[in-house]
Design a protein around this motif. Sequence first.
Motif, PDB file in Angstrom:
ATOM      1  N   PHE A  60      55.819  38.451  64.727  1.00  0.00           N
ATOM      2  CA  PHE A  60      55.197  39.564  64.003  1.00  0.00           C
ATOM      3  C   PHE A  60      54.258  38.996  62.946  1.00  0.00           C
ATOM      4  CE2 PHE A  60      58.721  38.374  61.347  1.00  0.00           C
ATOM      5  CZ  PHE A  60      58.268  38.573  60.046  1.00  0.00           C
ATOM      6  N   SER A  61      53.381  39.865  62.456  1.00  0.00           N
ATOM      7  CA  SER A  61      52.496  39.532  61.341  1.00  0.00           C
ATOM      8  C   SER A  61      52.582  40.648  60.306  1.00  0.00           C
ATOM      9  CB  SER A  61      51.052  39.363  61.830  1.00  0.00           C
ATOM     10  OG  SER A  61      50.611  40.538  62.497  1.00  0.00           O
ATOM     11  N   ALA A  62      52.059  40.405  59.120  1.00  0.00           N
ATOM     12  CA  ALA A  62      52.170  41.368  58.024  1.00  0.00           C
ATOM     13  C   ALA A  62      51.531  42.705  58.397  1.00  0.00           C
ATOM     14  CB  ALA A  62      51.516  40.808  56.772  1.00  0.00           C
ATOM     15  N   ASN A  63      52.225  43.811  58.038  1.00  0.00           N
ATOM     16  CA  ASN A  63      51.749  45.183  58.242  1.00  0.00           C
ATOM     17  C   ASN A  63      51.602  45.559  59.712  1.00  0.00           C
ATOM     18  OD1 ASN A  63      50.170  44.186  55.502  1.00  0.00           O
ATOM     19  ND2 ASN A  63      51.056  46.239  55.335  1.00  0.00           N
ATOM     20  N   GLN A  64      52.341  44.875  60.571  1.00  0.00           N
ATOM     21  CA  GLN A  64      52.301  45.184  61.998  1.00  0.00           C
ATOM     22  C   GLN A  64      53.276  46.303  62.321  1.00  0.00           C
ATOM     23  OE1 GLN A  64      52.988  41.818  64.564  1.00  0.00           O
ATOM     24  NE2 GLN A  64      53.663  43.109  66.265  1.00  0.00           N
ATOM     25  N   ARG A  65      52.875  47.181  63.229  1.00  0.00           N
ATOM     26  CA  ARG A  65      53.746  48.245  63.716  1.00  0.00           C
ATOM     27  C   ARG A  65      54.639  47.679  64.813  1.00  0.00           C
ATOM     28  NH1 ARG A  65      55.902  53.366  62.716  1.00  0.00           N
ATOM     29  NH2 ARG A  65      56.590  54.208  64.718  1.00  0.00           N
ATOM     30  N   VAL A  66      55.946  47.820  64.694  1.00  0.00           N
ATOM     31  CA  VAL A  66      56.889  47.298  65.682  1.00  0.00           C
ATOM     32  C   VAL A  66      57.742  48.444  66.202  1.00  0.00           C
ATOM     33  CG1 VAL A  66      56.940  45.002  64.647  1.00  0.00           C
ATOM     34  CG2 VAL A  66      58.608  46.717  63.924  1.00  0.00           C
ATOM     35  N   GLU A  67      58.266  48.270  67.408  1.00  0.00           N
ATOM     36  CA  GLU A  67      59.111  49.274  68.041  1.00  0.00           C
ATOM     37  C   GLU A  67      60.581  48.880  67.927  1.00  0.00           C
ATOM     38  OE1 GLU A  67      57.898  52.087  69.006  1.00  0.00           O
ATOM     39  OE2 GLU A  67      55.832  51.426  68.641  1.00  0.00           O
ATOM     40  N   GLN A  68      61.444  49.858  68.099  1.00  0.00           N
ATOM     41  CA  GLN A  68      62.872  49.610  68.022  1.00  0.00           C
ATOM     42  C   GLN A  68      63.293  48.605  69.093  1.00  0.00           C
ATOM     43  OE1 GLN A  68      65.244  53.120  68.410  1.00  0.00           O
ATOM     44  NE2 GLN A  68      67.177  52.070  68.049  1.00  0.00           N
ATOM     45  N   GLY A  69      64.101  47.605  68.688  1.00  0.00           N
ATOM     46  CA  GLY A  69      64.592  46.583  69.602  1.00  0.00           C
ATOM     47  C   GLY A  69      63.657  45.415  69.803  1.00  0.00           C
TER      48      GLY A  69
ATOM     49  N   GLU B  58      77.496  35.019  74.821  1.00  0.00           N
ATOM     50  CA  GLU B  58      76.270  35.804  74.953  1.00  0.00           C
ATOM     51  C   GLU B  58      75.965  36.556  73.652  1.00  0.00           C
ATOM     52  OE1 GLU B  58      74.220  39.072  77.979  1.00  0.00           O
ATOM     53  OE2 GLU B  58      76.261  38.335  78.314  1.00  0.00           O
ATOM     54  N   ALA B  59      77.017  37.083  72.975  1.00  0.00           N
ATOM     55  CA  ALA B  59      76.826  37.742  71.687  1.00  0.00           C
ATOM     56  C   ALA B  59      76.352  36.743  70.631  1.00  0.00           C
ATOM     57  CB  ALA B  59      78.120  38.406  71.246  1.00  0.00           C
ATOM     58  N   VAL B  60      76.907  35.538  70.668  1.00  0.00           N
ATOM     59  CA  VAL B  60      76.464  34.500  69.725  1.00  0.00           C
ATOM     60  C   VAL B  60      74.993  34.163  69.963  1.00  0.00           C
ATOM     61  CG1 VAL B  60      76.775  32.088  69.046  1.00  0.00           C
ATOM     62  CG2 VAL B  60      78.771  33.545  69.431  1.00  0.00           C
ATOM     63  N   LEU B  61      74.601  34.117  71.245  1.00  0.00           N
ATOM     64  CA  LEU B  61      73.201  33.829  71.568  1.00  0.00           C
ATOM     65  C   LEU B  61      72.283  34.925  71.055  1.00  0.00           C
ATOM     66  CD1 LEU B  61      71.214  31.970  73.060  1.00  0.00           C
ATOM     67  CD2 LEU B  61      71.622  33.348  75.119  1.00  0.00           C
ATOM     68  N   GLN B  62      72.709  36.189  71.156  1.00  0.00           N
ATOM     69  CA  GLN B  62      71.882  37.294  70.678  1.00  0.00           C
ATOM     70  C   GLN B  62      71.711  37.270  69.162  1.00  0.00           C
ATOM     71  OE1 GLN B  62      73.665  40.875  72.195  1.00  0.00           O
ATOM     72  NE2 GLN B  62      72.944  40.529  74.292  1.00  0.00           N
ATOM     73  N   GLN B  63      72.678  36.683  68.448  1.00  0.00           N
ATOM     74  CA  GLN B  63      72.549  36.577  66.999  1.00  0.00           C
ATOM     75  C   GLN B  63      71.431  35.622  66.591  1.00  0.00           C
ATOM     76  OE1 GLN B  63      76.433  35.471  65.551  1.00  0.00           O
ATOM     77  NE2 GLN B  63      77.154  37.598  65.524  1.00  0.00           N
ATOM     78  N   LYS B  64      70.959  34.829  67.521  1.00  0.00           N
ATOM     79  CA  LYS B  64      69.841  33.934  67.249  1.00  0.00           C
ATOM     80  C   LYS B  64      68.502  34.662  67.289  1.00  0.00           C
ATOM     81  CE  LYS B  64      72.130  30.075  66.738  1.00  0.00           C
ATOM     82  NZ  LYS B  64      72.063  29.254  65.511  1.00  0.00           N
ATOM     83  N   GLN B  65      68.540  35.948  67.623  1.00  0.00           N
ATOM     84  CA  GLN B  65      67.336  36.769  67.621  1.00  0.00           C
ATOM     85  C   GLN B  65      67.469  37.866  66.575  1.00  0.00           C
ATOM     86  OE1 GLN B  65      67.055  38.225  71.633  1.00  0.00           O
ATOM     87  NE2 GLN B  65      65.712  36.544  72.292  1.00  0.00           N
ATOM     88  N   LEU B  66      66.419  38.062  65.776  1.00  0.00           N
ATOM     89  CA  LEU B  66      66.373  39.168  64.826  1.00  0.00           C
ATOM     90  C   LEU B  66      65.504  40.260  65.424  1.00  0.00           C
ATOM     91  CD1 LEU B  66      67.001  40.371  62.041  1.00  0.00           C
ATOM     92  CD2 LEU B  66      64.956  39.225  61.163  1.00  0.00           C
ATOM     93  N   ARG B  67      66.125  41.430  65.699  1.00  0.00           N
ATOM     94  CA  ARG B  67      65.422  42.532  66.336  1.00  0.00           C
ATOM     95  C   ARG B  67      65.231  43.686  65.354  1.00  0.00           C
ATOM     96  NH1 ARG B  67      65.312  42.447  72.025  1.00  0.00           N
ATOM     97  NH2 ARG B  67      66.382  40.636  72.911  1.00  0.00           N
ATOM     98  N   ALA B  68      64.202  44.493  65.587  1.00  0.00           N
ATOM     99  CA  ALA B  68      63.927  45.655  64.740  1.00  0.00           C
ATOM    100  C   ALA B  68      64.960  46.736  65.029  1.00  0.00           C
ATOM    101  CB  ALA B  68      62.520  46.179  64.995  1.00  0.00           C
TER     102      ALA B  68
END
Length: 382
Positions: free
Chosen positions: A85-94, A158-168
């Motif tokens: 992402f970059s500053a002031n970017q519009r992001v979607e859920q997930g 698999e849950a531990v692996l998903q924690q390595k990603q920060l999602r909206a």
Amino acid sequence: MIKRLLIAIVLLAVLAAGVVGFNMFRDQAIENFFANMPVATVTVYTVEVKPESWTPSIDAIGTVSAIRGVDLTVETTGIVKELHFSANQRVEQGEVLVQLDDAVQRADLFAARTQADLDKQALDRAMELQQRGVGSTVSLQAAEAAAAASGAQAEKLEAVLQQKQLRAPFAGTVGIPRVDIGQYLQPGTSVVTLQDLETMRADFTVPEQRLSQLSIGQPVRLTVDGDDNELTGEIVGIDPKVDPSSRLVSVRAAIENPDERLTPGQFARIYVDMPKEDDVIALPQTAVVTSLYGDYVYVARKPEADGEEQAPAEGEAEKLEARQVFVTVGRRSGSQVEIASGLEGGEMVVTAGQNRLNNGTPIAVDNTIDPAGQTGEQAASK
């Protein structure tokens, strides 16, 4: 000798009388000058008093915030591998915003899935042998337990692996990144702020005396510094208790923000509209002067002499003078104030220039320029 002394005394008396007489003459001349000096005419702006429809409001100040807004953090340790992402970017859920290094977790997950597949095959063989009547129940139960354990271990990794990603967590606008690629992060480290700017909320407080006048769904108007245009919304929440320390009630309003004119954290002025009332006398707040003796206004009236009005000479403009009238002030709404008593319809009230007026000061009315920045025609059209 005595004769000379008497002459000196007489001369001194004459001199003293002359000085006293001169001072008395001078004081009388000054008094006569100021008494006969014409009083300068003061130019003022006036408005006509007339009953009109008036929408009272509860004025308050508050803070604007997003209806949904959070500072995103990571759940686990790791090194930032990618920023999506970059500053002031519009992001979607997930949508993935930050990717941490997950090479070790991927390898562990691959090994766990391989073991889960192997245990699943062993379970299938045990079930087949059981159906043929050559397998024991104990062997089947052991195979089932091993398959369940390996499957749970794979899900955990698999849950531990998903924690390595920060999602909206929801759709919105992200702010300035607070981390860089290659930076080592600890759990709870703030990465970026995410704000849903489509709908805003304004939190404000009102005195407990006004609590009974508030209700869910009541319309509100909002303004912020630097933007004279009003935004509209409605009350969506009222605290069910009064703060005992301040005697104030917390209120929340939802404000539509389609053009993203509002920014979370802004100072706002909020006006909660009450039902419209008819036949109310209201004046600009600039017309009312507050003193130790009470509130008063200056009214433009014709001068009187011996109890009769003076008729203007032919070709002369009508003469007016300022008259002080004490009034009872009621509610306030924006720039307007209600006059509960003291004035009647049709009177002309001075709204600008009162600081130069006294009771009886000659005035000249000039309504071509409104002190609020409008022309006389614009003011009259309202």
